[in-house]
Design a protein around this motif. Structure first.
Motif, mmCIF file in Angstrom:
data_model
loop_
_atom_site.group_PDB
_atom_site.id
_atom_site.type_symbol
_atom_site.label_atom_id
_atom_site.label_comp_id
_atom_site.label_asym_id
_atom_site.label_seq_id
_atom_site.Cartn_x
_atom_site.Cartn_y
_atom_site.Cartn_z
ATOM 1 N N ASP A 1 1.267 -1.343 0.152
ATOM 2 C CA ASP A 1 0.072 0.330 0.307
ATOM 3 C C ASP A 1 0.981 1.582 -0.204
ATOM 4 O O ASP A 1 1.571 0.790 0.692
ATOM 5 N N ALA A 2 0.410 2.067 -0.700
ATOM 6 C CA ALA A 2 0.958 3.474 -0.685
ATOM 7 C C ALA A 2 0.866 3.778 0.846
ATOM 8 O O ALA A 2 1.454 4.636 0.763
ATOM 9 N N HIS A 3 -0.280 3.922 0.897
ATOM 10 C CA HIS A 3 -0.769 5.046 2.328
ATOM 11 C C HIS A 3 -0.627 3.874 3.979
ATOM 12 O O HIS A 3 -0.938 2.394 3.348
ATOM 13 N N ASP B 1 -2.889 -3.300 -2.083
ATOM 14 C CA ASP B 1 -3.995 -2.368 -2.539
ATOM 15 C C ASP B 1 -2.923 -1.926 -3.273
ATOM 16 O O ASP B 1 -1.743 -1.413 -3.739
ATOM 17 N N ASP C 1 -2.698 0.747 -4.956
ATOM 18 C CA ASP C 1 -1.194 2.423 -5.462
ATOM 19 C C ASP C 1 -0.016 1.861 -4.818
ATOM 20 O O ASP C 1 0.461 2.836 -4.988
ATOM 21 N N THR D 1 -6.619 6.708 -5.355
ATOM 22 C CA THR D 1 -5.589 7.541 -4.384
ATOM 23 C C THR D 1 -4.544 7.507 -5.263
ATOM 24 O O THR D 1 -3.566 7.145 -4.742
HETATM 25 MN MN LIG Z 1 -3.468 3.026 -0.937
#
Ligand SMILES: [Mn+2]
Ligand SMILES: [Mn+2]
Ligand SMILES: [Mn+2]
Ligand SMILES: [Mn+2]
Ligand SMILES: [Mn+2]
Ligand SMILES: [Mn+2]
Ligand SMILES: [Mn+2]
Ligand SMILES: [Mn+2]
Ligand SMILES: [Mn+2]
Ligand SMILES: [Mn+2]
Ligand SMILES: [Mn+2]
Ligand SMILES: [Mn+2]
Lengths: 284, 284, 284, 284, 284, 284
Positions: free
Chosen positions: D127-129, D214, D216, D228
Motif C-alpha cells: 500500500d502507498a498509504h 492495494d 496504489d 488515490t
Molecule cells: Mn492506498
C-alpha cells in the motif's frame, strides 16, 4: 449465502430449457472499416441494462422472473463466413426448441446467419445504409452486403427504414428490384412514421418476418457510439416505434452495430429498447 | 504559394522512384480478439512523427531531404489471406525495385506477406507472444500464428525477443524445434541484452534477415496502446537496441500491433524508433 | 459555518501579505504546435494536490498552516509577448515584496517573463528540448525559444538536464556557446545523476539561480501528459533529485508544459514535487 | 450447441462445491474521496483476464480446468459497515467450506470484512498509504482506516510494504506501536526487496497470515488506474515478488483499489498477478 | 501496384491546376480561451470524410473523379495576424486562379484572411457568438472579433444566424449598426428558417457573398466537439439548409471551430455538409 | 497587480454578507450505484461557467458585479446521513441570513438536507426517476429515496416532471398518494409543457416551494454526463422553461446528478441554466 451476480443481460437468468426468449451476443467486428470496437457491444449493452428498473411503466410489467435466458457471447471465429455459420447453427437450435432468438451484435453481417436459420418471408431493417453491395473488401459477407445476402436467401420483401447512404449501384438496385422498399429520414418526415409503419404492416401482415436494428439508423448526434456514423438520421423514438409495431410479431430479432466508444448513450438506447421488447412479448 | 503538408510520415515525401526506403501502412486488424483499434496505428504513428525534430542528435543526422517515400496506406481487403497477398505484392515490388520496405501495421499477420515476398533466411522478432499457433479462430493467418507461418515459409532461424506468453503447445514447439530461439524478459535481465544480441548477431551474420517489432514486446505499463497488452515486459530502450543492432542489416522491417487508444506514448515510441532506423540506414 | 474550500493549491491559503511562497498559474498555450491543452495544467495540478496528505514523511513536515499563498490563475492575454509581460510584472511584484515566486504553466514561454523579472546569473532547466531557437512560427517568444531568450537576457550560465531533442543549429549553438551545458539522459546514465548535479552545484554556487522544470524532461512513457512528448527520457525520481538539490537555493521556480490529457499521472508528479519543494523551503 | 461464455474471471467456471479457490468481486467505492470509479474494478479485471493465455510459462501450468470458481459480484449495500458485514459473511462461509477466498475490490475497506472472518495472526499489505487513521469522514470504516481496523481486530503483526503517505499521527503510531512494520520504496531500494521479504517471512513463519494488495502501492506512472494515485512507488515486479513469497501460504487474499480509468494497464497487472497466484496455489 | 491513399479529404485528389474547388486546412487555435484542440479539426474532418459513400443520394451525384483538390494543411505561424496573412495569400492565389476556396479551420479568426482576399459585399455566418468585439486578449485578431473585422474590411451586410451569445456592447452594436442582421435560435423557431433564409437571400441577391460556418452555431448537446460550446442552439439540419441555400452562390466558404474532443459527431456533420456542398457546386 | 482568478462559479465573487444568492457545491456520490463521478460535478459546472459571457441576451442583464457569492465546496463526510446534516446546517444558515441557497450536487440525496432546512410546502423536481423508495442499499438516505424523504418531512405537494423510471411499488405510491403528481415525457408531449406548468403553478401559487433539477430528467442522448442515464427524456429547453417559471419564486434551488464523464455538454447546460436563474432573480 449473500447474493452474487454475473454480468448477463439484466433479468435474463432463467434456465434455457424453460425460457421463451433466448438472448446471445456475437462480439464480431472483423469486416468493419471505419471505427473499431463493435465487438465490445454485447457486454456494454448488458452492463447498462442493470441501470434500468425491472419495472417498465410504459408497458406496466416487471421483467424480473420472466422466462428469458442470456446464453452469453458466442466464442467466435475470426472470418465472417465462419461466424455467420456459428450464428446460423445457434439460431436454428433456439428456433428449433420453439424459442425466440434475440441476438446482440457485433457488426451487421451476423444477421445473415439468423436469416439463414429462420427463412423469413419479410425482412424489416432500420439502417442508415442500404447494405446492398454484392461484395466488399473481397468478401460477400462484409457488413456492407447484409441486405443483398438476405435477398439472395429468397426473402420476398425487404423494408429499409432510415436509409440515407449507399452507392450509385445500390440505389439503382433499389429502383430496379421491386422486393426492396426504402424509407429515408426525409420520407419519414414527410409522410409521418405511422403512415410508413402502416404500409409496412399491411405488406408483411401474416408473413414470417425478421426484424433487424442497425444502430446507425439513429442520428449520430444523438447516439455517437457507432462504427459507421451518419448524421441527419432518425431519433431513438422512431426505433422504439418500429419495435413496438413489429417486435411482437417477428420470428427473430437483432440489435447490431453499436460501437461503445461514446459516453454510453448508444448502448443505453439499445438496452432500453431490448428490455421493452422483452416486456412487450411477455405482456401479450 | 504557402507551404502545405499532408499527413505522411514526417520527412518521407521523396518520389518513389528516387527513394531508398519505402514506408507504407496496413490498417488491418480483422483477426484481433481483445482490444480493437490496431487499424488506426499507421495514421497515429505518422501524426506523432511530426512531433519530433528532423535532426537526430544520437545519430547526428538530419532526416529532411533524405530519399524516403511514404506511399500511404494500402486500400485493404477484409480477409487476412487477401490482405497478406496485398502486402506480399507490395513488398515484392518495392524489393524488386531495389528499395527497402518499411511497413507499419496493423496487426502482426501482415508480416507474413512481407516474409513471403522477401524469403529471408532468418527472422528476428520482438514480441510478448510466441505467435506459434497452427491456426486460431478458423484461420491459419490469424495474428496468433505469424511465427508459425514464417517457419512454414522455410525461414531457417527464428529469434523471439521479449516473449512471455504462449500456449503449452507453443512452448512445446519452442523446445522441440531447433530453428526457434526465445529470449524472455527474465532471460534478458539475467544475461544482459547485449549478450543476447551478440548471440543472435553471430547466428544471423551474413544471412538474409527480416526484422519485425510487435509493439507488445514492451511492458504495457510503459506503452499501454496495445491490442493484446502484457505486463512484465521489455523497455523501449531494449527495442531501440535491437533496431540499432539489426535495423541496418535486415532486408525488411515492420512495426506492428500499436493500438492507439492510450495517450500517444506507444505511437511516439514507434515513430521515434522508425525515425532512428531511417537515420541509421542513411548514416551508413 | 461548515468548512468549504475552493480549488486553490492545497495548503496554500495563507494571506499574500504574510506568505513567503507565492504560487500562481499561467494557463497559456498559444504557441504550442503538437498536442493542445497545456492551458489546463494549473487547475489540474491544483486538483491533484488535494490527493496528497499534508504531512510529508520524506521531509517530516506538515504543510498545513505554512505561509504559502496561491493567487490563482493570471487572466492572460492571447499573444506570447503580452503574456510574458504579465508574468514579468507579477514576478517583479512578488520578488519585490521579498517573496518566492512559484509559477505553474502553461507552456514554457512564460519562463521568459520570470527570468526577466528576476535577472538570475544562472538558469537550470530540466527539458527534453534545447529551446535554443532564435525564433519559431514568426515569434521570438515561441516556447521553442525559451533558453535562447534566457541567454539573451544576459544569464551567464545555462544548464539543460535531460535534453534529447533539438535542431542541427541548436546543437551547433550548444557546442559553440560556452555558457550552455547540456546533460542528455545517456550522459546522466553514464555519469550518474549525482555527479552531474555536483558539477552544476559547483558552477552555480553562490550565484543567483533560476530553476525551471519542463515536464517533458521525463520519459513520455512514464508521464504521457505532455504537449511535445519525447520517449527515452528521465524518470520522475531524477526531477525530484534536481529539485532537492536546487529548489531551496534558487530565486524563482516554475513547473511548465504539463498537458493533462493522460490519466492524471503527469500532474500528480508535478503536484508532488511542488509540495515537496514547499516543504523543503519551510524545513530549512 | 456452440460455445458461449459469460464474463467471469477466466478459467474460473468450476462448481463452487468442488473448487479450492473462490473468487468474488465487491464493487464498492462509497468512502473514496479523490477519483471515482473503483467500483468498476472487478469487471475490468475479469475482462482483461481473457487477454492472457491459460498456460503460465513462468509456472509451467495451464489454468484451464482447475478447481477455481468465480461467484461474481456481491450485490452490495451502500454503507461501508454493511458492505464489510456482507464480505465477512461471505468469507466466513467460503473459509468454513475449507476453500481459499480471493476477493477483488472495490475500495480497501472491504478487507476489514475478510480479516474479521479469518482472524489471521499477521497482516501483510502492499500500500502507498498507511491506512492507520482512527476514523475519516465520519466513519471508522473509511478506506483510510483499514490497517487500524485490522490492528483493532487483534492481528498481532502488520507489515506495510511500499508505504509513502500518511498523516503525522499515523507515522507517530508506526513509531509507537511495535506491531507495525513499514517498508517505504526508499527502504526497499536501500535494502533490496529480497531482504525485506526474508525479514517478513521470518516474522510470519508458521503464523496465520492475510495478504492484501492495494494497487496504489505501485507507482502511478506505471499503473495510473488508481483512486488515490501516488508517484515514487513500487514496480509491478515488486508486487509479483510479494505474491510469489506469501500467496501460497496466506489464509486469504485480496486485490483492491484498482480504478479502471486508464488504458487498462492497472487491471492487466492485477489480473496477471491473480492468475499467477492461482497457478502457484495449484502447482504446490 | 496496389492502391494506396493518403488522408486528404475524400475524393479531393484532383490536380490543383484542373480543379474548380480547392480545399485547405488551417490548424490554428492560438487565440482560443476555453477548450483547446481546434487545431486538430482539419485532419479529423478529413478522416471521417472517408466514412461516407462517394455517392450522395440527396443530390444524386457521385463525388469520385470530380475536379476537387485538397492542398493539405497550411504550415502555420503562431501569431494570429501572421496566420491571417497566410490565409489571405492562399485564398488570393486560389481565387486569382479562378477557383473556389473551401477552407477548414482551425479557429474562426482565419476567416478574416479569406474575407480580406475576396472582398465580398455580404457576409453570412452561422455562429452562436456575435464575434463583434473590437479586440480581445490584446489582439484585434482574436476569434472573438471576426465579425467586427469583417465589417472593418468594408463588407456592407453581415448576417449572423443562430447567435445567442455576446457582450452588452456587442448587442449594442447590433442594434446601432444597420449593416448587421442577427437571427437567434428563438427568432428562427418563431419565424421558420425558410422565412429567414428568404430574407437573407433577398438582401444578398446579386451581391458577392462569403459564407462561414462556425460549428458552435449548432447546439452543443448535438455536437459537443466545440471550443466554446453553447446549448440552446440550432440543429445540423439548419446548417445544411443554409449551405443548400447559399453554398452554390457564395464566392468563398469555410467551416471552422470544430474541436474534435467528442466521439466524432461534430466532425462528421462538418464533413457531410462539406461533401454535400461539393456535390451541389458540381451538380449545377 | 495583474488580475487573477480562482475557479469559483463565474461572477459569484461577492462577499457573503452582502450577497443575495449563495452558491455552494456538495461533491458527494457515495450512494450511487451505476456510473461513478457525480462528485466531480460542482467543479465541472464552475469550470464551464467561464465559457459563457457575463451578459445574458435572453434576459438583457449582465451578471458581473451582482450580489452573488460562491462559498466553494462543502468539506464533506462519507456517509449520506452526515452529508445531509451538513447540507441542512448550511442551508439553514444561508436562509437564516435572508439569502437564497443555490446548491450544486453531487448526488440527489443532498436535496433532503436543503428541504429539511427550508420546510417548503411544495416540492417541484425534474427527474427521470420517481426516487420514491422507502430505502435502498441499506440506507433511507440513498439517492433513490429523495422524493420519499421529502414527503416524510411533511411537504404537502410533490410534482415530478419528466419521470419515466421507477419500481412497481413506487408507481403504486404515485397512484395511492394524492400528494404526488407526475408528468412523464409522454404526458408532456401530449399536453404541452406550458399546460403542465400552468397546472403546477396554480397548485403551488402562494405556497413556499423548493425546486430541484435532477440532470437525468433530460434525455441521455442529449446530455450523456449522468450517473443513471435514461433515454426517451426531456430536452434542455424543457428544464429551462421550468426554471423560468419557478426559479424566481422558489425558496431554494439545486441542480444535481451531473456526472461529468461526457464532453462537457451536461455541465454546460447546468451552468447556463444556473446563470439564467441568477439573472432572472436579479432582473426582478
Ligand atoms: Mn492506498
Ligand atoms: Mn447495416
Ligand atoms: Mn448501417
Ligand atoms: Mn505478434
Ligand atoms: Mn504480440
Ligand atoms: Mn521547454
Ligand atoms: Mn520541452
Ligand atoms: Mn489502502
Ligand atoms: Mn465565431
Ligand atoms: Mn462561435
Ligand atoms: Mn433523482
Ligand atoms: Mn434521477
Amino acid at each position: 449465502m449473500e447474493n452474487f451476480f454475473h454480468t448477463i443481460f439484466a433479468d435474463a437468468s432463467y434456465p434455457y430449457e424453460d425460457s421463451d426468449i433466448i438472448i446471445f451476443g456475437v462480439p464480431y467486428d472483423g469486416t468493419t472499416s471505419y471505427k473499431a470496437g463493435t465487438r465490445d457491444s454485447p457486454d456494454a449493452i448488458r452492463s447498462v441494462s442493470y441501470n434500468f428498473e425491472t419495472y417498465l411503466p410504459r408497458i406496466d410489467l416487471d421483467l424480473s422472473g420472466l422466462p428469458v435466458c442470456d446464453l452469453g457471447n458466442l466464442e467466435i471465429d475470426c472470418l465472417p463466413d465462419l461466424v455467420i455459420d456459428q450464428v446460423e447453427r445457434t439460431v436454428r437450435e433456439i428456433a428449433g426448441d420453439g424459442k425466440f432468438p434475440l441476438m446482440i451484435g457485433g457488426e451487421h453481417s451476423v444477421t445473415v446467419g439468423a436469416v439463414r436459420a429462420l427463412s423469413p418471408e419479410c425482412y424489416i431493417v432500420c439502417d442508415a445504409h442500404l447494405d446492398l453491395r454484392e461484395e466488399f473488401g473481397g468478401s460477400i459477407y462484409n457488413h456492407a452486403c447484409v441486405a443483398k445476402r438476405v435477398l439472395d436467401l429468397g426473402v420476398g420483401e425487404v423494408f429499409i427504414i432510415g436509409t440515407r447512404s449507399g452507392t450509385f449501384e445500390e440505389y439503382g438496385l433499389v429502383r430496379s428490384d421491386s422486393r426492396i422498399s426504402t424509407y429515408s429520414p426525409e420520407d419519414i418526415a414527410a409522410r409521418g412514421l405511422d403512415a410508413v409503419l402502416d404500409e409496412i404492416q399491411e405488406k408483411t401482415s401474416g408473413k414470417r418476418t425478421y426484424l433487424s436494428i442497425d444502430a446507425d439508423a439513429i442520428d449520430c448526434c444523438l447516439t455517437p457510439g457507432l462504427g459507421t456514423p451518419e448524421p441527419f438520421g432518425l431519433r431513438p423514438e422512431d426505433i422504439r416505434a418500429v419495435v413496438d409495431r413489429f417486435g411482437t410479431v417477428c420470428c427473430g430479432f437483432d440489435y447490431v452495430e453499436v460501437c461503445p466508444i461514446d459516453n454510453g448513450q448508444t448502448a443505453a438506447v439499445a438496452a432500453k429498447i431490448i428490455r421493452e421488447l422483452i416486456g412487450l412479448k411477455n405482456k401479450k
